[in-house]
Design a protein around this motif. Structure first.
Motif, PDB file in Angstrom:
ATOM      1  N   ARG A  40      35.757   7.842  28.215  1.00 29.38           N
ATOM      2  CA  ARG A  40      36.249   6.916  29.236  1.00 29.38           C
ATOM      3  C   ARG A  40      35.168   5.900  29.594  1.00 29.38           C
ATOM      4  NH1 ARG A  40      38.814  11.762  31.760  1.00 29.38           N
ATOM      5  NH2 ARG A  40      41.080  11.517  31.593  1.00 29.38           N
ATOM      6  N   MET A  41      33.945   6.358  29.697  1.00 27.03           N
ATOM      7  CA  MET A  41      32.846   5.459  30.044  1.00 27.03           C
ATOM      8  C   MET A  41      32.583   4.424  28.953  1.00 27.03           C
ATOM      9  SD  MET A  41      31.199   5.831  33.005  1.00 27.03           S
ATOM     10  CE  MET A  41      29.571   5.178  32.582  1.00 27.03           C
ATOM     11  N   LEU A  42      32.697   4.832  27.692  1.00 25.36           N
ATOM     12  CA  LEU A  42      32.231   4.009  26.577  1.00 25.36           C
ATOM     13  C   LEU A  42      33.339   3.377  25.754  1.00 25.36           C
ATOM     14  CD1 LEU A  42      29.458   6.485  25.365  1.00 25.36           C
ATOM     15  CD2 LEU A  42      29.156   4.494  26.855  1.00 25.36           C
ATOM     16  N   GLY A  43      34.541   3.970  25.758  1.00 27.18           N
ATOM     17  CA  GLY A  43      35.652   3.428  24.984  1.00 27.18           C
ATOM     18  C   GLY A  43      35.578   3.698  23.502  1.00 27.18           C
ATOM     19  N   ASP A  47      30.633   6.854  19.880  1.00 19.08           N
ATOM     20  CA  ASP A  47      29.568   6.761  20.878  1.00 19.08           C
ATOM     21  C   ASP A  47      29.618   7.938  21.842  1.00 19.08           C
ATOM     22  OD1 ASP A  47      28.604   4.452  19.778  1.00 19.08           O
ATOM     23  OD2 ASP A  47      29.497   3.109  21.262  1.00 19.08           O
ATOM     24  N   ALA A  48      30.828   8.385  22.171  1.00 19.65           N
ATOM     25  CA  ALA A  48      30.967   9.538  23.055  1.00 19.65           C
ATOM     26  C   ALA A  48      30.387  10.793  22.406  1.00 19.65           C
ATOM     27  CB  ALA A  48      32.432   9.757  23.419  1.00 19.65           C
ATOM     28  N   GLU A  49      30.630  10.970  21.109  1.00 21.56           N
ATOM     29  CA  GLU A  49      30.059  12.122  20.407  1.00 21.56           C
ATOM     30  C   GLU A  49      28.542  12.091  20.470  1.00 21.56           C
ATOM     31  OE1 GLU A  49      31.782  12.049  16.433  1.00 21.56           O
ATOM     32  OE2 GLU A  49      32.966  13.812  16.982  1.00 21.56           O
ATOM     33  N   ASP A  50      27.965  10.934  20.167  1.00 24.08           N
ATOM     34  CA  ASP A  50      26.507  10.804  20.191  1.00 24.08           C
ATOM     35  C   ASP A  50      25.957  11.072  21.589  1.00 24.08           C
ATOM     36  OD1 ASP A  50      26.595  10.142  17.523  1.00 24.08           O
ATOM     37  OD2 ASP A  50      26.413   7.974  17.859  1.00 24.08           O
ATOM     38  N   THR A  51      26.676  10.610  22.604  1.00 25.00           N
ATOM     39  CA  THR A  51      26.189  10.756  23.973  1.00 25.00           C
ATOM     40  C   THR A  51      26.277  12.200  24.446  1.00 25.00           C
ATOM     41  OG1 THR A  51      26.915   8.489  24.413  1.00 25.00           O
ATOM     42  CG2 THR A  51      26.383   9.839  26.313  1.00 25.00           C
ATOM     43  N   VAL A  52      27.290  12.925  24.023  1.00 16.49           N
ATOM     44  CA  VAL A  52      27.366  14.347  24.369  1.00 16.49           C
ATOM     45  C   VAL A  52      26.204  15.107  23.730  1.00 16.49           C
ATOM     46  CG1 VAL A  52      28.707  16.470  24.101  1.00 16.49           C
ATOM     47  CG2 VAL A  52      29.836  14.364  24.803  1.00 16.49           C
ATOM     48  N   GLN A  53      25.885  14.785  22.486  1.00 14.03           N
ATOM     49  CA  GLN A  53      24.734  15.434  21.845  1.00 14.03           C
ATOM     50  C   GLN A  53      23.449  15.113  22.603  1.00 14.03           C
ATOM     51  OE1 GLN A  53      26.647  17.675  19.969  1.00 14.03           O
ATOM     52  NE2 GLN A  53      24.668  17.629  18.903  1.00 14.03           N
ATOM     53  N   GLU A  54      23.310  13.855  23.025  1.00 10.97           N
ATOM     54  CA  GLU A  54      22.139  13.469  23.811  1.00 10.97           C
ATOM     55  C   GLU A  54      22.127  14.202  25.156  1.00 10.97           C
ATOM     56  OE1 GLU A  54      18.705  11.468  25.211  1.00 10.97           O
ATOM     57  OE2 GLU A  54      19.500  11.833  23.185  1.00 10.97           O
ATOM     58  N   THR A  55      23.298  14.397  25.740  1.00 11.17           N
ATOM     59  CA  THR A  55      23.412  15.131  27.010  1.00 11.17           C
ATOM     60  C   THR A  55      22.904  16.557  26.856  1.00 11.17           C
ATOM     61  OG1 THR A  55      25.286  13.801  27.761  1.00 11.17           O
ATOM     62  CG2 THR A  55      25.043  16.003  28.723  1.00 11.17           C
ATOM     63  N   PHE A  56      23.335  17.237  25.823  1.00 11.00           N
ATOM     64  CA  PHE A  56      22.907  18.622  25.609  1.00 11.00           C
ATOM     65  C   PHE A  56      21.406  18.700  25.341  1.00 11.00           C
ATOM     66  CE2 PHE A  56      27.321  20.341  24.132  1.00 11.00           C
ATOM     67  CZ  PHE A  56      27.775  20.199  25.434  1.00 11.00           C
ATOM     68  N   LEU A  57      20.888  17.725  24.603  1.00 12.19           N
ATOM     69  CA  LEU A  57      19.447  17.708  24.323  1.00 12.19           C
ATOM     70  C   LEU A  57      18.655  17.498  25.607  1.00 12.19           C
ATOM     71  CD1 LEU A  57      17.174  17.712  22.244  1.00 12.19           C
ATOM     72  CD2 LEU A  57      17.516  15.236  21.969  1.00 12.19           C
ATOM     73  N   LEU A  88      24.844   2.081  27.540  1.00 13.51           N
ATOM     74  CA  LEU A  88      25.438   0.788  27.864  1.00 13.51           C
ATOM     75  C   LEU A  88      24.355  -0.254  28.140  1.00 13.51           C
ATOM     76  CD1 LEU A  88      28.375   2.024  30.118  1.00 13.51           C
ATOM     77  CD2 LEU A  88      28.583   0.934  27.878  1.00 13.51           C
ATOM     78  N   ALA A  89      23.296   0.141  28.830  1.00 17.90           N
ATOM     79  CA  ALA A  89      22.221  -0.801  29.137  1.00 17.90           C
ATOM     80  C   ALA A  89      21.529  -1.275  27.867  1.00 17.90           C
ATOM     81  CB  ALA A  89      21.206  -0.139  30.071  1.00 17.90           C
ATOM     82  N   LYS A  90      21.468  -0.396  26.876  1.00 17.23           N
ATOM     83  CA  LYS A  90      20.751  -0.720  25.638  1.00 17.23           C
ATOM     84  C   LYS A  90      21.624  -1.486  24.650  1.00 17.23           C
ATOM     85  CE  LYS A  90      18.029   1.434  21.949  1.00 17.23           C
ATOM     86  NZ  LYS A  90      17.483   2.724  21.431  1.00 17.23           N
ATOM     87  N   HIS A  91      22.877  -1.065  24.490  1.00 16.65           N
ATOM     88  CA  HIS A  91      23.710  -1.613  23.427  1.00 16.65           C
ATOM     89  C   HIS A  91      24.827  -2.528  23.911  1.00 16.65           C
ATOM     90  CE1 HIS A  91      21.690   0.862  20.481  1.00 16.65           C
ATOM     91  NE2 HIS A  91      21.919   1.939  21.205  1.00 16.65           N
ATOM     92  N   ARG A  92      25.257  -2.377  25.181  1.00 20.39           N
ATOM     93  CA  ARG A  92      26.340  -3.204  25.699  1.00 20.39           C
ATOM     94  C   ARG A  92      26.014  -3.640  27.122  1.00 20.39           C
ATOM     95  NH1 ARG A  92      30.723   0.997  24.636  1.00 20.39           N
ATOM     96  NH2 ARG A  92      30.504   1.394  22.404  1.00 20.39           N
ATOM     97  N   PRO A  93      25.004  -4.475  27.262  1.00 16.11           N
ATOM     98  CA  PRO A  93      24.606  -4.879  28.620  1.00 16.11           C
ATOM     99  C   PRO A  93      25.692  -5.651  29.361  1.00 16.11           C
ATOM    100  CG  PRO A  93      23.479  -6.204  26.948  1.00 16.11           C
ATOM    101  CD  PRO A  93      24.157  -5.076  26.228  1.00 16.11           C
ATOM    102  N   GLU A  94      26.635  -6.238  28.624  1.00 18.20           N
ATOM    103  CA  GLU A  94      27.734  -6.968  29.251  1.00 18.20           C
ATOM    104  C   GLU A  94      29.052  -6.241  28.988  1.00 18.20           C
ATOM    105  OE1 GLU A  94      27.292  -9.528  31.191  1.00 18.20           O
ATOM    106  OE2 GLU A  94      25.128  -9.561  30.787  1.00 18.20           O
TER     107      GLU A  94
END
Length: 332
Positions: A40-43, A47-57, A88-94
């Motif tokens: 929902r945050m990223l659409g 990207d959601a898969e990558d972010t969940v992996q980053e979350t667990f790490l 979002l700040a790094k890859h989609r600032p807008e």
């Protein structure tokens, strides 16, 4: 058994004494709901898969900071939300503009079925869960700036209190409430005017019949037949290809100019994506002697007419669990 109950059984108030296998077991219980939250945050599913992996790490590396003042689940949501904001700040600032989201990807219903039941028996909870995963919602929310987007999802979708959201974002309650008002106003600019305009709920017989007619007309490349099924203000897009067509005439003209009427050898498979009806199309390839994936149309239906078509490319077929090919007789 909840992950938080499991913490109690392990005899620890924090996570400092939990080994990596036990920690992974606790975190994995929340993978699907965290993935949907990040989606929902990223659409973007990827990207959601990558972010969940980053979350667990991040959670594993910071496990000693968990002191039990919140639930383990809430602690993971805090980390996941901040991981999304960092991406979002790094890859989609807008945020997205112009009513289309080029990075939008579909979410398979079969994976949404893995979400924990929670309070799913409550009608309003079911409605919110469905409506906030539909593509119309995803497109609208991607037009919000990242922090108001996070506030909206945490408050209106997950039901977090303003104080909890303020603590997560390091803001005041007043700032959170102000951001929520701005986010809701932004959503009204991009969402259908009425909630009943959304597909929502189970598909009724009339919707299934409309989807069947749409499928038959598409396979027959019957542009006039398709046009008759569209509402006057229908919207059509094909992420990641740029271009948003609004209105029946604009949509039909695009089909004609793209040579759709001359396309022969189509087959279709009905499915559902983001809790919406969808049709996967396959095109006959003589060299392979089979029908191979072409595109998938995700439909929004309102009062007996198609009000939106979001078309995705063939690279989404494997994720959606669709056949990799159909035989000459139309079977898998």
């Amino acid at each position: 058994m909840s992950a938080d109950t499991r913490l109690e059984e392990l005899g620890v108030s924090g996570l400092g004494g939990v080994d990596e296998p036990a920690f992974s077991g606790l975190a994995e219980r929340h993978r699907r709901e965290l993935h949907v939250h990040c989606y929902r945050m990223l659409g973007s599913f990827e990207d959601a898969e990558d972010t969940v992996q980053e979350t667990f790490l991040r959670a594993w590396r910071r496990r000693e900071t968990f002191e039990g003042r919140s639930t383990f689940r809430a602690w993971l949501y805090r980390i996941a939300t901040n991981a999304c904001l960092d991406l979002l700040a790094k890859h989609r600032p807008e945020p997205a503009t112009g009513g289309e989201v080029l990075w939008l990807q579909p979410y398979p219903d079969r994976l949404l079925d893995e979400l924990p039941a929670g309070e799913a028996d409550e009608p309003e909870t079911v409605a919110v869960a469905r409506e906030t995963i539909e593509l119309a919602y995803l497109v609208a929310v991607q037009h919000l700036a990242p922090r108001p987007r996070a506030v909206l999802i945490l408050r209106d979708v997950l039901g977090w209190p303003a104080q909890g959201v303020a603590e997560l974002l390091g803001d005041s309650v007043n700032s959170v409430n102000s951001a929520l008002q701005r986010a809701r106003a932004g959503m009204r600019e991009h969402l259908p005017a009425e909630r009943q305009d959304w597909t929502g709920g189970e598909q009724d017989a009339a919707t299934r019949e409309l989807v069947r007619r749409y499928t038959d007309a598409s396979v027959a490349t019957d542009v006039d037949g398709l046009a008759a099924l569209l509402r006057d203000d229908v919207r059509c897009s094909m992420p990641p290809t740029p271009g948003l067509y609004v209105g029946r005439e604009a949509v039909v003209n695009d089909w004609v100019e793209s040579g759709f009427e001359g396309m022969k050898g189509l087959r279709a498979v009905l499915t559902s994506v983001n809790r919406q009806p969808a049709v996967a199309f396959y095109l006959w390839r003589k060299r392979e002697g089979a029908y191979l994936p072409l595109t998938i149309d995700v439909l929004r239906v309102t009062a007996g007419a198609i009000t939106e078509i979001v078309t995705f490319h063939d690279d989404q077929f494997p994720r959606l669990g669709l056949p990799e090919r159909l035989q000459a007789d139309g079977t898998e």
